[in-house]
Design a protein around this motif. Structure first.
Motif, PDB file in Angstrom:
ATOM      1  N   ALA A 107     131.326 -32.277  80.652  1.00  0.00           N
ATOM      2  CA  ALA A 107     130.960 -30.892  80.923  1.00  0.00           C
ATOM      3  C   ALA A 107     129.589 -30.625  80.320  1.00  0.00           C
ATOM      4  CB  ALA A 107     132.001 -29.947  80.328  1.00  0.00           C
ATOM      5  N   VAL A 108     128.981 -29.534  80.760  1.00  0.00           N
ATOM      6  CA  VAL A 108     127.680 -29.122  80.242  1.00  0.00           C
ATOM      7  C   VAL A 108     127.848 -27.759  79.583  1.00  0.00           C
ATOM      8  CG1 VAL A 108     125.264 -28.675  80.775  1.00  0.00           C
ATOM      9  CG2 VAL A 108     126.518 -30.398  82.077  1.00  0.00           C
ATOM     10  N   ILE A 109     127.449 -27.658  78.316  1.00  0.00           N
ATOM     11  CA  ILE A 109     127.630 -26.421  77.561  1.00  0.00           C
ATOM     12  C   ILE A 109     126.277 -25.935  77.037  1.00  0.00           C
ATOM     13  CG2 ILE A 109     129.971 -27.076  76.924  1.00  0.00           C
ATOM     14  CD1 ILE A 109     128.938 -27.810  74.144  1.00  0.00           C
ATOM     15  N   HIS A 152     123.440 -29.284  77.318  1.00  0.00           N
ATOM     16  CA  HIS A 152     124.156 -30.039  76.287  1.00  0.00           C
ATOM     17  C   HIS A 152     125.362 -30.708  76.947  1.00  0.00           C
ATOM     18  CE1 HIS A 152     126.162 -29.916  72.018  1.00  0.00           C
ATOM     19  NE2 HIS A 152     126.381 -31.050  72.655  1.00  0.00           N
ATOM     20  N   TYR A 153     125.261 -32.003  77.165  1.00  0.00           N
ATOM     21  CA  TYR A 153     126.317 -32.750  77.849  1.00  0.00           C
ATOM     22  C   TYR A 153     127.349 -33.231  76.846  1.00  0.00           C
ATOM     23  CZ  TYR A 153     128.631 -36.316  80.683  1.00  0.00           C
ATOM     24  OH  TYR A 153     129.568 -37.070  81.347  1.00  0.00           O
ATOM     25  N   VAL A 154     128.623 -32.930  77.126  1.00  0.00           N
ATOM     26  CA  VAL A 154     129.709 -33.337  76.235  1.00  0.00           C
ATOM     27  C   VAL A 154     130.762 -34.093  77.035  1.00  0.00           C
ATOM     28  CG1 VAL A 154     129.391 -31.456  74.590  1.00  0.00           C
ATOM     29  CG2 VAL A 154     130.889 -31.110  76.555  1.00  0.00           C
ATOM     30  N   ASN A 183     122.385 -38.664  73.520  1.00  0.00           N
ATOM     31  CA  ASN A 183     121.148 -38.251  74.217  1.00  0.00           C
ATOM     32  C   ASN A 183     121.214 -38.515  75.723  1.00  0.00           C
ATOM     33  OD1 ASN A 183     119.732 -37.339  71.867  1.00  0.00           O
ATOM     34  ND2 ASN A 183     119.380 -39.488  71.329  1.00  0.00           N
ATOM     35  N   ILE A 184     122.403 -38.471  76.288  1.00  0.00           N
ATOM     36  CA  ILE A 184     122.569 -38.740  77.716  1.00  0.00           C
ATOM     37  C   ILE A 184     121.952 -37.609  78.537  1.00  0.00           C
ATOM     38  CG2 ILE A 184     124.283 -38.883  79.570  1.00  0.00           C
ATOM     39  CD1 ILE A 184     126.116 -40.335  77.595  1.00  0.00           C
TER      40      ILE A 184
END
Length: 246
Positions: A107-109, A152-154, A183-184
């Protein structure tokens, strides 16, 4: 010789869509605008690649990409990907749409640094065998724009291990403050049919309108390579036409 067609989904208020259309043309492709309400599979039947552009989109107040992921065309595209009929690529907000549609893991936050940012980021190509990276060399450093409040990719530990061990991390950010795991900035599905990039390469395709460069401000055109890679995937043959050549 006809140029390959590249689908571009024109989500409501996807502000970067016009720039993506321009980038496809410069790379030697023919952009085909797709309406998000599309429900008919033949509308994408002759397309090998479809792009989900970024920029602001309706529903960002809920979650970036959340409402766009529910649009009818996403079901059509998901079916085409499952049938191995096309490659689907999300750029910027388009990456977020893909995660919301469960077409990419994670997900992206919100960024670690709160609020909207528009920053030039140095990236490194980790895998140059994909539909968005074949123009580059593995290990090559490129500069692109990363913008937005949600970069922010999690992922879960299991998903992260699978991405790393499977070679599915395509691009990493060298100096992003977004806070993404490892750091993706760019990933691929296992079969390479779905890809996402947390950047806006269409902001670095023409001198004078690109990123800052050692030769001068706004002269960076590192984003060209991504769109050339896309056109290659769609079946392009270099014929010397257009601004961008291989």
């Amino acid at each position: 010789m006809s140029t390959p067609k590249i689908g571009v989904v024109m989500f409501d208020a996807a502000t970067d869509a016009p720039s993506v259309l321009r980038a496809v043309e410069l790379a030697g492709g023919t952009p085909v605008q797709l309406h998000p309400k599309t429900t008919v599979a033949p509308d994408v039947a002759d397309l090998k690649v479809v792009l989900l552009p970024g920029g602001f989109s309706y529903g960002d107040y809920l979650r970036a990409g959340a409402l766009a992921a529910t649009q009818p065309i996403m079901r059509v595209l998901a079916d085409a990907v499952k049938a191995e009929e096309l490659t689907l690529i999300g750029l910027g907000n388009g990456f977020q749409v893909l995660t919301e549609a469960d077409l990419l893991p994670g997900a992206v936050i919100a960024n670690n640094s709160p609020g909207y940012s528009h920053t030039e980021i140095d990236f490194v190509i980790e895998n140059n065998t994909t539909a968005i990276s074949s123009f580059y060399d593995t290990g090559e450093h490129i500069r692109l724009v990363q913008k937005g409040a949600y970069n922010h990719y999690v992922v879960t530990e299991e998903e992260l291990e699978a991405l790393e061990s499977g070679g599915n991390v395509i691009v990493r950010a060298n100096n992003s403050t977004a806070g993404s795991a490892h750091n993706i900035a760019g990933i691929s599905s296992d079969d390479g049919s779905v890809l996402g990039l947390l950047a806006s390469p269409e902001y670095a395709i023409e001198e004078g309108f690109g990123t800052d460069h050692p030769d001068g401000p706004r002269l960076g055109v590192d984003g060209q390579g991504l769109f050339v890679s896309v056109v290659r995937t769609a079946g392009a043959v270099n014929n010397g036409e257009g601004v961008v050549s291989e």
